[in-house]
Design a protein around this motif. Structure first.
Motif, PDB file in Angstrom:
ATOM      1  N   LEU A 266       0.798  -1.024  -0.119  1.00  0.00           N
ATOM      2  CA  LEU A 266      -0.081  -0.060   0.005  1.00  0.00           C
ATOM      3  C   LEU A 266       0.964   1.235   0.071  1.00  0.00           C
ATOM      4  O   LEU A 266       0.770   1.906  -0.756  1.00  0.00           O
ATOM      5  N   PHE A 267       1.559   1.429   1.019  1.00  0.00           N
ATOM      6  CA  PHE A 267       2.631   2.582   1.142  1.00  0.00           C
ATOM      7  C   PHE A 267       3.489   2.629   0.004  1.00  0.00           C
ATOM      8  O   PHE A 267       4.171   3.791  -0.499  1.00  0.00           O
ATOM      9  N   GLY A 268       4.150   1.566  -0.320  1.00  0.00           N
ATOM     10  CA  GLY A 268       5.098   1.491  -1.699  1.00  0.00           C
ATOM     11  C   GLY A 268       4.621   2.037  -2.925  1.00  0.00           C
ATOM     12  O   GLY A 268       4.980   2.707  -3.400  1.00  0.00           O
ATOM     13  N   GLY A 269       3.232   1.560  -3.108  1.00  0.00           N
ATOM     14  CA  GLY A 269       2.363   2.017  -4.110  1.00  0.00           C
ATOM     15  C   GLY A 269       2.105   3.621  -3.935  1.00  0.00           C
ATOM     16  O   GLY A 269       2.205   4.267  -5.188  1.00  0.00           O
ATOM     17  N   VAL A 270       1.834   4.075  -2.758  1.00  0.00           N
ATOM     18  CA  VAL A 270       1.743   5.327  -2.651  1.00  0.00           C
ATOM     19  C   VAL A 270       2.738   6.203  -2.915  1.00  0.00           C
ATOM     20  O   VAL A 270       2.661   7.269  -3.503  1.00  0.00           O
ATOM     21  N   LEU A 271       3.889   5.758  -2.526  1.00  0.00           N
ATOM     22  CA  LEU A 271       5.206   6.456  -2.839  1.00  0.00           C
ATOM     23  C   LEU A 271       5.639   6.438  -4.376  1.00  0.00           C
ATOM     24  O   LEU A 271       5.773   7.726  -5.031  1.00  0.00           O
ATOM     25  N   LEU A 272       5.339   5.515  -5.085  1.00  0.00           N
ATOM     26  CA  LEU A 272       5.241   5.302  -6.662  1.00  0.00           C
ATOM     27  C   LEU A 272       4.456   6.508  -7.247  1.00  0.00           C
ATOM     28  O   LEU A 272       4.705   6.969  -8.121  1.00  0.00           O
ATOM     29  N   VAL A 273       3.302   6.743  -6.660  1.00  0.00           N
ATOM     30  CA  VAL A 273       2.259   7.318  -7.399  1.00  0.00           C
ATOM     31  C   VAL A 273       2.582   8.894  -6.906  1.00  0.00           C
ATOM     32  O   VAL A 273       2.566   9.744  -7.732  1.00  0.00           O
ATOM     33  N   VAL A 274       3.187   9.206  -5.791  1.00  0.00           N
ATOM     34  CA  VAL A 274       3.728  10.545  -5.412  1.00  0.00           C
ATOM     35  C   VAL A 274       4.844  10.903  -6.215  1.00  0.00           C
ATOM     36  O   VAL A 274       4.878  11.990  -6.853  1.00  0.00           O
TER      37      VAL A 274
END
Length: 332
Positions: free
Chosen positions: A137-145
């Motif tokens: 979840l947070f790895g994906g959020v980082l990539l989206v940012v």
């Protein structure tokens, strides 16, 4: 009330919310010359109409305790209040985002405003409903940012006359990001516990909050625009073309449909609010697709601007894929 519980259907709803939230602003391009503050009145009407439409259809089908009218009757004041406050907070954040784009441009407003909103929103929602694999979840959020930052850099390099980085534009972007990240936890609180709201009911009450807040806040921004521009009069609203009013309401209904998709997906047992919010904020990807492939915003951009586009899309897709599989791989 229709509630998807199969993961595939819930994922379809989340992608639908992303598509709607990333597409509604296209209607503004069809109302050139119509001040955004005036467009916003029609937009708010559209959001409210969409919440009523879906409440009376999918929200009512099959009956049950969570069906639209039954749920409204049994909900308590605390949960209704959470939904109303969520709508109020979102409305202010939405108006600040437009002001930030006008003052500082997308190159500042998007990474600061939307990037901060994504980080704040996912973290708060995960603390309220910790569902899904946190690393994915947070790895994906980082990539989206990262993708949002690349998107902003591409716009920055495209500009022939760069705007000065004003502290006012940055401050408004930060305020927008915090508020845009905070509104969804109120929705999460509204749909949890006894006498809580179902997804269609929370969408309706949320829309009422948006409308009630818009009356004083949008009117204030008409009289004292944050951009420092000339005040906007309601005479322009009544003199506007009928098609402009129509497109404003269509834009609101598209956003409101995305709201229904997102809130309904977040109510599914396997999903939770953090994942639904994170995928919904992938709307920036959809708006980038519109800008690049339909509106040809980078057709005449410098090479170093266009070169960032593939990397932006790659980070978006990888990040959203990571978030999407977070509920089914090592979830706890």
């Amino acid at each position: 009330m229709y509630q998807p519980e199969a993961y595939g259907v819930a994922l379809f709803f989340m992608i639908g919310s992303m598509a709607c939230w990333g597409s509604w602003a296209n209607t503004m391009k069809l109302t050139a010359g119509y001040a955004f503050q005036l467009f916003y009145w029609d937009y708010v009407v559209g959001v409210l109409l969409a919440s009523i439409l879906w409440g009376l259809t999918l929200g009512t089908v099959g009956g049950g305790d969570l069906s639209f009218f039954n749920n409204l009757r049994q909900a308590d004041g605390m949960h209704l209040g959470y939904a109303l406050v969520g709508g109020v907070v979102f409305n202010i954040a939405n108006l600040l985002l437009v002001a930030a784009i006008d003052i500082a441009g997308m190159a500042v407003a998007f990474p600061v405003g939307i990037g901060l909103a994504l980080l704040v929103g996912v973290l708060l929602n995960y603390l309220i409903t910790p569902k899904g694999n946190p690393f994915l979840l947070f790895g994906g959020v980082l990539l989206v940012v990262v993708a949002i930052v690349l998107n902003a850099m591409a716009y920055r390099r495209r500009e022939t006359a760069r705007r000065a980085l004003s502290s006012r534009g940055i401050q408004i972007s930060i305020a927008c990001g915090i508020l845009m990240g905070v509104f969804y936890p109120f929705v999460a609180k509204a749909i949890g516990g006894e006498h809580s709201l179902g997804p269609y009911t929370v969408a309706f009450v949320f829309a009422i909050g948006v409308a009630l807040c818009a009356i004083p806040v949008n009117y204030l921004f008409m009289k004292k625009p944050l951009t420092g521009g000339a005040p906007v009069s309601m005479q322009g609203f009544f003199a506007a073309k009928g098609s402009w009013h129509l497109w404003g309401m269509v834009g609101g209904m598209i956003w409101g449909t995305g709201m229904m998709f997102n809130f309904t997906a977040s109510h599914a047992q396997i999903i939770g609010t953090a994942i639904s919010y994170a995928i919904g904020q992938g709307a920036t990807l959809v708006s980038a697709i519109w800008g690049v492939f339909v509106w040809k915003e980078f057709a005449n951009a410098p090479t170093d601007s266009r070169r960032l586009i593939p990397f932006m899309f790659l980070c978006f897709v990888a990040g959203l894929a990571s978030i999407a599989i977070a509920p089914v791989i090592g979830a706890h």
